[in-house]
Design an enzyme around this catalytic site. Structure first.
Site, PDB file in Angstrom:
ATOM      1  N   GLY A  37       0.813  -1.209   0.008  1.00 15.04           N
ATOM      2  CA  GLY A  37       0.062   0.140   0.072  1.00 15.04           C
ATOM      3  C   GLY A  37       0.767   1.410  -0.074  1.00 15.04           C
ATOM      4  O   GLY A  37       2.040   1.311   0.328  1.00 15.04           O
ATOM      5  N   GLY A  40       1.532   5.783   4.196  1.00 15.36           N
ATOM      6  CA  GLY A  40       0.621   6.293   5.177  1.00 15.36           C
ATOM      7  C   GLY A  40      -0.676   5.682   5.012  1.00 15.36           C
ATOM      8  O   GLY A  40      -1.684   6.113   5.836  1.00 15.36           O
ATOM      9  N   SER A  41      -0.745   4.452   4.487  1.00 14.20           N
ATOM     10  CA  SER A  41      -2.127   3.858   4.112  1.00 14.20           C
ATOM     11  C   SER A  41      -2.316   2.936   5.012  1.00 14.20           C
ATOM     12  O   SER A  41      -3.726   2.522   5.337  1.00 14.20           O
ATOM     13  CB  SER A  41      -2.067   3.113   2.545  1.00 14.20           C
ATOM     14  OG  SER A  41      -0.975   2.130   2.727  1.00 14.20           O
ATOM     15  N   GLY A  42      -1.609   2.672   5.890  1.00 14.98           N
ATOM     16  CA  GLY A  42      -1.709   1.740   7.434  1.00 14.98           C
ATOM     17  C   GLY A  42      -1.191   0.488   7.465  1.00 14.98           C
ATOM     18  O   GLY A  42      -1.823  -0.097   8.154  1.00 14.98           O
ATOM     19  N   THR A  45       0.419  -0.159  10.828  1.00 16.72           N
ATOM     20  CA  THR A  45      -0.336  -0.364  11.844  1.00 16.72           C
ATOM     21  C   THR A  45      -1.130  -1.748  11.779  1.00 16.72           C
ATOM     22  O   THR A  45      -1.397  -2.491  12.797  1.00 16.72           O
ATOM     23  CB  THR A  45      -1.627   0.746  11.623  1.00 16.72           C
ATOM     24  OG1 THR A  45      -0.893   2.109  11.719  1.00 16.72           O
ATOM     25  CG2 THR A  45      -2.605   0.655  12.780  1.00 16.72           C
ATOM     26  N   ASP A  67      10.197   0.297   6.466  1.00 16.45           N
ATOM     27  CA  ASP A  67      11.058   1.479   7.511  1.00 16.45           C
ATOM     28  C   ASP A  67      12.264   0.874   7.990  1.00 16.45           C
ATOM     29  O   ASP A  67      13.250   1.343   8.281  1.00 16.45           O
ATOM     30  CB  ASP A  67      10.369   2.151   8.062  1.00 16.45           C
ATOM     31  CG  ASP A  67       9.320   3.351   7.669  1.00 16.45           C
ATOM     32  OD1 ASP A  67       9.940   4.217   7.104  1.00 16.45           O
ATOM     33  OD2 ASP A  67       8.195   3.360   7.810  1.00 16.45           O
ATOM     34  N   ARG A  70      15.271  -0.776   6.051  1.00 12.96           N
ATOM     35  CA  ARG A  70      15.852   0.110   5.360  1.00 12.96           C
ATOM     36  C   ARG A  70      17.160   0.709   6.438  1.00 12.96           C
ATOM     37  O   ARG A  70      17.780   1.567   5.957  1.00 12.96           O
ATOM     38  CB  ARG A  70      15.136   1.339   4.652  1.00 12.96           C
ATOM     39  CG  ARG A  70      14.373   0.739   3.675  1.00 12.96           C
ATOM     40  CD  ARG A  70      13.615   1.858   2.762  1.00 12.96           C
ATOM     41  NE  ARG A  70      13.132   1.341   1.629  1.00 12.96           N
ATOM     42  CZ  ARG A  70      13.714   1.690   0.417  1.00 12.96           C
ATOM     43  NH1 ARG A  70      14.836   2.060   0.286  1.00 12.96           N
ATOM     44  NH2 ARG A  70      13.515   1.544  -0.810  1.00 12.96           N
ATOM     45  N   ILE A 110       5.720  -1.083   0.574  1.00 14.13           N
ATOM     46  CA  ILE A 110       4.968  -0.084  -0.508  1.00 14.13           C
ATOM     47  C   ILE A 110       4.891  -1.292  -1.390  1.00 14.13           C
ATOM     48  O   ILE A 110       3.726  -1.446  -2.006  1.00 14.13           O
ATOM     49  CB  ILE A 110       5.690   1.150  -0.671  1.00 14.13           C
ATOM     50  CG1 ILE A 110       5.838   2.169   0.363  1.00 14.13           C
ATOM     51  CG2 ILE A 110       4.557   1.822  -1.802  1.00 14.13           C
ATOM     52  CD1 ILE A 110       6.362   3.398   0.133  1.00 14.13           C
ATOM     53  N   SER A 111       5.841  -1.760  -1.965  1.00 16.05           N
ATOM     54  CA  SER A 111       5.961  -2.831  -3.068  1.00 16.05           C
ATOM     55  C   SER A 111       5.224  -2.196  -4.108  1.00 16.05           C
ATOM     56  O   SER A 111       4.108  -2.877  -4.570  1.00 16.05           O
ATOM     57  CB  SER A 111       5.242  -4.260  -2.671  1.00 16.05           C
ATOM     58  OG  SER A 111       5.476  -4.462  -1.147  1.00 16.05           O
TER      59      SER A 111
END
Ligand code: PPS
Ligand code: ADP
EC number: 2.7.1.25
Length: 125
Positions: A37, A40-42, A45, A67, A70, A110-111
């Site tokens: 995603g 910031g898409s969650g 979480t 995150d 990396r 994110i992919s």
């Protein structure tokens, strides 16, 4: 014997304890849950909630978050398309090891590119 990179003497080393034995010890089957995603898409979480819930149910999981990865393993990578491809490939390989070890591996990245997601999925088939 197989050829890996420039080497011609790389042999696969079998483990004395098999995957089924590890699964029996942990009372679970290893697998990978890959969450994708936009930033910031969650994703993180969701990964954290899932990991907490699995822990509550007595299941061993581990999160590979974009995150976090990396900061170490992939600290040499940026955000160019080829770097993102390598990021996904490396995390895919690590996730495969975790799953083989018997853990429920939750990868949260994110992919963004379908070809990278497809290549990663192909590692598990
Ligand atoms: N273009 C660009 N520039 C600077 N920083 C960026 C960029 N893209 C992503 N990010 C940040 O990097 C976090 C991890 O990204 P990923 O490794 O999941 O990205 S990717 O799958 O390789 O595309 C990502 O984490 P999340 O926000 O949790 O998705 C962002 O904090
Ligand atoms: N289902 C949701 N509803 C509302 N806000 C959410 C939801 N999931 C996450 N958030 C919030 O959105 C922000 C980004 O979430 P995060 O999990 O860090 O996204 P990502 O890992 O995709 O960058 C955080 O402030 C988080 O608290």
């Amino acid at each position: 014997m197989s050829t890996m990179g420039n080497s011609t003497n790389i042999f696969w080393q079998e483990s004395p304890v098999g995957k089924l034995e590890r699964q029996k010890l942990l009372n679970q089957k290893g697998c990978v849950v890959w969450i994708t995603g936009l930033s910031g898409s969650g994703k993180s979480t969701l990964a954290c909630s899932l990991s907490r819930e699995l822990h509550t149910r007595g299941k061993l999981s581990y999160i590979l978050d974009g995150d976090n990865v990396r900061h170490g393993l992939n600290k040499d990578l940026g955000f160019k398309a080829e770097d993102r491809t390598e990021n996904i490939r490396r995390v895919g390989e690590v996730a495969k090891l975790f799953a083989d070890a018997g853990l429920i591996c939750i990868a949260s990245l994110i992919s963004p590119y379908r070809k990278d997601r497809d290549a990663c999925r192909a590692m598990f088939s």
